[in-house]
Motif scaffolding. Sequence first.
Motif, PDB file in Angstrom:
ATOM      1  N   LEU A 219       2.100 -11.885   9.190  1.00  0.00           N
ATOM      2  CA  LEU A 219       0.858 -11.599   9.971  1.00  0.00           C
ATOM      3  C   LEU A 219       0.631 -10.202  10.264  1.00  0.00           C
ATOM      4  O   LEU A 219       1.335  -9.677  10.788  1.00  0.00           O
ATOM      5  CB  LEU A 219       0.934 -12.516  11.095  1.00  0.00           C
ATOM      6  CG  LEU A 219      -0.438 -12.279  11.912  1.00  0.00           C
ATOM      7  CD1 LEU A 219      -1.762 -12.848  11.386  1.00  0.00           C
ATOM      8  CD2 LEU A 219       0.047 -13.046  13.301  1.00  0.00           C
ATOM      9  N   HIS A 220      -0.439  -9.535   9.676  1.00  0.00           N
ATOM     10  CA  HIS A 220      -0.795  -8.136  10.086  1.00  0.00           C
ATOM     11  C   HIS A 220      -1.730  -8.391  11.239  1.00  0.00           C
ATOM     12  O   HIS A 220      -2.728  -9.021  11.133  1.00  0.00           O
ATOM     13  CB  HIS A 220      -1.577  -7.405   8.864  1.00  0.00           C
ATOM     14  CG  HIS A 220      -0.359  -7.031   7.712  1.00  0.00           C
ATOM     15  ND1 HIS A 220       0.172  -7.857   6.930  1.00  0.00           N
ATOM     16  CD2 HIS A 220      -0.263  -5.585   7.295  1.00  0.00           C
ATOM     17  CE1 HIS A 220       0.898  -7.427   6.157  1.00  0.00           C
ATOM     18  NE2 HIS A 220       0.569  -6.040   6.211  1.00  0.00           N
ATOM     19  N   PHE A 221      -1.768  -7.391  12.185  1.00  0.00           N
ATOM     20  CA  PHE A 221      -2.658  -7.648  13.411  1.00  0.00           C
ATOM     21  C   PHE A 221      -3.241  -6.333  13.408  1.00  0.00           C
ATOM     22  O   PHE A 221      -2.364  -5.087  13.252  1.00  0.00           O
ATOM     23  CB  PHE A 221      -2.112  -8.211  14.434  1.00  0.00           C
ATOM     24  CG  PHE A 221      -1.096  -7.468  15.261  1.00  0.00           C
ATOM     25  CD1 PHE A 221      -1.376  -6.499  16.361  1.00  0.00           C
ATOM     26  CD2 PHE A 221       0.433  -7.828  14.862  1.00  0.00           C
ATOM     27  CE1 PHE A 221      -0.112  -6.189  16.913  1.00  0.00           C
ATOM     28  CE2 PHE A 221       1.238  -7.257  15.452  1.00  0.00           C
ATOM     29  CZ  PHE A 221       1.060  -6.384  16.725  1.00  0.00           C
TER      30      PHE A 221
ATOM     31  N   GLU B 171       0.860  -0.997   0.010  1.00  0.00           N
ATOM     32  CA  GLU B 171       0.053  -0.184   0.021  1.00  0.00           C
ATOM     33  C   GLU B 171       0.932   1.068   0.057  1.00  0.00           C
ATOM     34  O   GLU B 171       1.577   1.490   0.939  1.00  0.00           O
ATOM     35  CB  GLU B 171      -0.944   0.078   1.144  1.00  0.00           C
ATOM     36  CG  GLU B 171      -1.830   1.211   1.241  1.00  0.00           C
ATOM     37  CD  GLU B 171      -2.561   1.420   2.652  1.00  0.00           C
ATOM     38  OE1 GLU B 171      -3.592   2.141   2.555  1.00  0.00           O
ATOM     39  OE2 GLU B 171      -2.305   0.552   3.744  1.00  0.00           O
ATOM     40  N   VAL B 172       0.691   2.322  -0.999  1.00  0.00           N
ATOM     41  CA  VAL B 172       1.330   3.474  -0.918  1.00  0.00           C
ATOM     42  C   VAL B 172       0.918   4.237   0.020  1.00  0.00           C
ATOM     43  O   VAL B 172      -0.364   4.239   0.495  1.00  0.00           O
ATOM     44  CB  VAL B 172       1.220   4.142  -2.575  1.00  0.00           C
ATOM     45  CG1 VAL B 172       1.912   3.075  -3.192  1.00  0.00           C
ATOM     46  CG2 VAL B 172       0.045   4.521  -2.762  1.00  0.00           C
TER      47      VAL B 172
ATOM     48  N   LYS C 278     -11.167  -2.314   9.069  1.00  0.00           N
ATOM     49  CA  LYS C 278     -12.137  -1.708   7.971  1.00  0.00           C
ATOM     50  C   LYS C 278     -11.196  -1.420   6.640  1.00  0.00           C
ATOM     51  O   LYS C 278     -11.319  -1.796   5.679  1.00  0.00           O
ATOM     52  CB  LYS C 278     -12.914  -0.839   8.599  1.00  0.00           C
ATOM     53  CG  LYS C 278     -13.915  -0.402   7.419  1.00  0.00           C
ATOM     54  CD  LYS C 278     -14.792   0.944   7.807  1.00  0.00           C
ATOM     55  CE  LYS C 278     -15.881   1.131   6.782  1.00  0.00           C
ATOM     56  NZ  LYS C 278     -16.782   1.991   7.185  1.00  0.00           N
ATOM     57  N   HIS C 279     -10.169  -0.450   7.066  1.00  0.00           N
ATOM     58  CA  HIS C 279      -9.378   0.115   6.240  1.00  0.00           C
ATOM     59  C   HIS C 279      -8.479  -1.298   5.522  1.00  0.00           C
ATOM     60  O   HIS C 279      -8.234  -1.259   4.157  1.00  0.00           O
ATOM     61  CB  HIS C 279      -8.387   1.031   6.767  1.00  0.00           C
ATOM     62  CG  HIS C 279      -7.345   1.735   5.582  1.00  0.00           C
ATOM     63  ND1 HIS C 279      -7.774   2.614   4.903  1.00  0.00           N
ATOM     64  CD2 HIS C 279      -5.988   1.120   5.600  1.00  0.00           C
ATOM     65  CE1 HIS C 279      -6.748   2.747   4.128  1.00  0.00           C
ATOM     66  NE2 HIS C 279      -5.480   2.049   4.343  1.00  0.00           N
ATOM     67  N   ALA C 280      -8.081  -2.277   6.389  1.00  0.00           N
ATOM     68  CA  ALA C 280      -7.598  -3.203   5.848  1.00  0.00           C
ATOM     69  C   ALA C 280      -8.183  -4.060   4.912  1.00  0.00           C
ATOM     70  O   ALA C 280      -7.471  -4.659   3.853  1.00  0.00           O
ATOM     71  CB  ALA C 280      -6.936  -4.052   6.962  1.00  0.00           C
TER      72      ALA C 280
ATOM     73  N   ILE D 263      -7.815  -7.392  17.732  1.00  0.00           N
ATOM     74  CA  ILE D 263      -9.232  -7.555  17.309  1.00  0.00           C
ATOM     75  C   ILE D 263      -9.374  -8.553  16.277  1.00  0.00           C
ATOM     76  O   ILE D 263     -10.479  -9.032  15.570  1.00  0.00           O
ATOM     77  CB  ILE D 263     -10.193  -6.419  17.191  1.00  0.00           C
ATOM     78  CG1 ILE D 263      -9.603  -5.383  15.968  1.00  0.00           C
ATOM     79  CG2 ILE D 263      -9.963  -5.387  18.553  1.00  0.00           C
ATOM     80  CD1 ILE D 263     -10.486  -4.511  15.674  1.00  0.00           C
ATOM     81  N   GLY D 264      -8.299  -8.491  15.405  1.00  0.00           N
ATOM     82  CA  GLY D 264      -8.397  -9.245  14.114  1.00  0.00           C
ATOM     83  C   GLY D 264      -7.037  -9.046  13.326  1.00  0.00           C
ATOM     84  O   GLY D 264      -6.019  -8.688  13.915  1.00  0.00           O
ATOM     85  N   GLY D 265      -6.925  -9.760  12.087  1.00  0.00           N
ATOM     86  CA  GLY D 265      -5.707  -9.809  11.425  1.00  0.00           C
ATOM     87  C   GLY D 265      -5.721 -10.109  10.027  1.00  0.00           C
ATOM     88  O   GLY D 265      -6.938 -10.642   9.521  1.00  0.00           O
ATOM     89  N   PHE D 266      -4.775 -10.122   9.376  1.00  0.00           N
ATOM     90  CA  PHE D 266      -4.633 -10.633   7.903  1.00  0.00           C
ATOM     91  C   PHE D 266      -3.367 -11.637   7.793  1.00  0.00           C
ATOM     92  O   PHE D 266      -2.240 -11.236   8.190  1.00  0.00           O
ATOM     93  CB  PHE D 266      -4.766  -9.481   6.807  1.00  0.00           C
ATOM     94  CG  PHE D 266      -6.038  -9.088   6.432  1.00  0.00           C
ATOM     95  CD1 PHE D 266      -6.810  -9.762   5.446  1.00  0.00           C
ATOM     96  CD2 PHE D 266      -6.722  -7.899   7.112  1.00  0.00           C
ATOM     97  CE1 PHE D 266      -7.960  -9.358   4.943  1.00  0.00           C
ATOM     98  CE2 PHE D 266      -8.051  -7.814   6.882  1.00  0.00           C
ATOM     99  CZ  PHE D 266      -8.729  -8.170   5.867  1.00  0.00           C
ATOM    100  N   TRP D 267      -3.424 -12.573   7.048  1.00  0.00           N
ATOM    101  CA  TRP D 267      -2.337 -13.646   6.961  1.00  0.00           C
ATOM    102  C   TRP D 267      -1.841 -13.529   5.322  1.00  0.00           C
ATOM    103  O   TRP D 267      -2.787 -14.033   4.567  1.00  0.00           O
ATOM    104  CB  TRP D 267      -2.780 -14.843   7.279  1.00  0.00           C
ATOM    105  CG  TRP D 267      -1.769 -16.119   7.023  1.00  0.00           C
ATOM    106  CD1 TRP D 267      -1.860 -17.115   6.284  1.00  0.00           C
ATOM    107  CD2 TRP D 267      -0.352 -16.196   7.656  1.00  0.00           C
ATOM    108  NE1 TRP D 267      -0.871 -17.933   6.026  1.00  0.00           N
ATOM    109  CE2 TRP D 267       0.011 -17.147   6.932  1.00  0.00           C
ATOM    110  CE3 TRP D 267       0.158 -15.348   8.447  1.00  0.00           C
ATOM    111  CZ2 TRP D 267       1.210 -17.848   7.321  1.00  0.00           C
ATOM    112  CZ3 TRP D 267       1.654 -15.807   8.921  1.00  0.00           C
ATOM    113  CH2 TRP D 267       2.136 -16.916   8.424  1.00  0.00           C
ATOM    114  N   THR D 268      -0.635 -13.643   5.001  1.00  0.00           N
ATOM    115  CA  THR D 268      -0.114 -13.739   3.791  1.00  0.00           C
ATOM    116  C   THR D 268       0.546 -14.762   3.702  1.00  0.00           C
ATOM    117  O   THR D 268       2.010 -14.686   4.121  1.00  0.00           O
ATOM    118  CB  THR D 268       0.502 -12.337   3.296  1.00  0.00           C
ATOM    119  OG1 THR D 268      -0.446 -11.265   3.489  1.00  0.00           O
ATOM    120  CG2 THR D 268       0.965 -12.314   1.700  1.00  0.00           C
ATOM    121  N   GLU D 269       0.284 -15.948   3.337  1.00  0.00           N
ATOM    122  CA  GLU D 269       1.111 -17.196   3.350  1.00  0.00           C
ATOM    123  C   GLU D 269       2.330 -17.221   2.523  1.00  0.00           C
ATOM    124  O   GLU D 269       3.488 -17.650   2.649  1.00  0.00           O
ATOM    125  CB  GLU D 269       0.303 -18.318   2.793  1.00  0.00           C
ATOM    126  CG  GLU D 269       1.158 -19.739   2.916  1.00  0.00           C
ATOM    127  CD  GLU D 269       1.125 -20.425   4.176  1.00  0.00           C
ATOM    128  OE1 GLU D 269       1.898 -21.066   4.312  1.00  0.00           O
ATOM    129  OE2 GLU D 269       0.032 -20.055   5.121  1.00  0.00           O
TER     130      GLU D 269
END
Length: 416
Positions: free
Chosen positions: A137-139, A54-55, A147-149, A183-189
């Motif tokens: 792992l983004h948290f 993300e820029v 929401k932005h993520a 409260i949550g996250g995103f995972w990039t294998e």
Amino acid sequence: MPSIAVLGAGITGVTTAYSLMVRGFDVTVYDRQRYAGMETSFANGGQLSASNAEVWNQWSTVLKGIKWMLQGDAPLFVNPRPGWHKVSWMTEFLANIPRYKTNTVKTARMAVSARAGLAEMAEKSGVDFDFSPAGILHFYKTEKDLKHARMVNGLLAEGGLERHELTVQEVLDREPTLRGDIIGGFWTESDSTGDIHKFTMGLARWLEAEGVTFKLGMPVTDLHVRDDGVYVECGDETRFDGVVVSAGVASRKFAQMLGDRVNIYPVKGYSITVNLDDAPSQAAAPTTSLLDDKAKIVASRLGKNRLRIAGTAEFNGENRDILERRVRPLIKWCEEHFPDVSTENCIPWAGLRPMMPNMMPRVGPGKNDRVFYNTGHGHLGWTLSPATADVIGATVAARFRRNTVQGGASAILQDA
């Protein structure tokens, strides 16, 4: 064969040298430091992260910069002292806000494509750089950031990146040592980590054994383009058929010498290397690479004994001072999220990220047919450099052809 000078022995310069060498060029690499990878490529966050594509060209970034302008330990710090270079860069940064989505997608696509190039270089050179395919792992700690993520995830998907949303429990299952109000996250294998300095140094040694010339500890003082070539002054004057500028924040001044404008600004980032000297710290440190989107801090495990934590952005000119007030938040972050890791032995570092106003690297020819640029990668030099090296290698090859003439000089293939 055509001779090409590469200015800069950081990650972009050394990968550029690789790309040119495999295409048959006679390559000489210059750097003012005595060793490769000693500036911005020395101690970054360690992440090979398409998921961080993300820029920054958003109004929210501008508002944060204004809000934090007088807060010395803020994640984003802008020195309020005016200067023409800073003003011109920020004006162009604002002008690129409408291209935020387009440039994020382009950056993600470039980052995904870079992976094959890195794997090829690592395999051919055999360099050990503490590589780990452990994912990233983004948290998140607020609903607003999560929401932005989700919006960003859609842009990354357009760029070809697969990234999955996780619940709180799934985040903790991925990294059981992590603590905090998450409260949550995103995972990039498909993302990974590695030591950028080890890779750059190792690849440079291999290239030297393969015939690439390295002139290190030799600052370039001047550049001249003449009808018969590019002349590099470094104690003496040496002629080359062409030049690729990959000199980090110094690229701007070299571009001016060559008649081009490359509006790079030095954005300082900090890191600490936490030496995991005891078994409890080793057990308590994360094995998954992390990105805390709220604090803008990344963490990467580099082998058994090191944890690299990096972050912050400082707009303060070409200033390499390591300030305690900028380092302290990184140590506190470690103590908050990994309380059983000893921070007794931390090595601080600061480097200047070479950033273009649109947050995209400058890759391509200059005004003169003998001049090329591969620079301005910002916070993603480690991630993007194999892809941009391949692009600039192909661009230079398209401009030149092998043509033995009297005296053995090479000829430039002019554009039609």
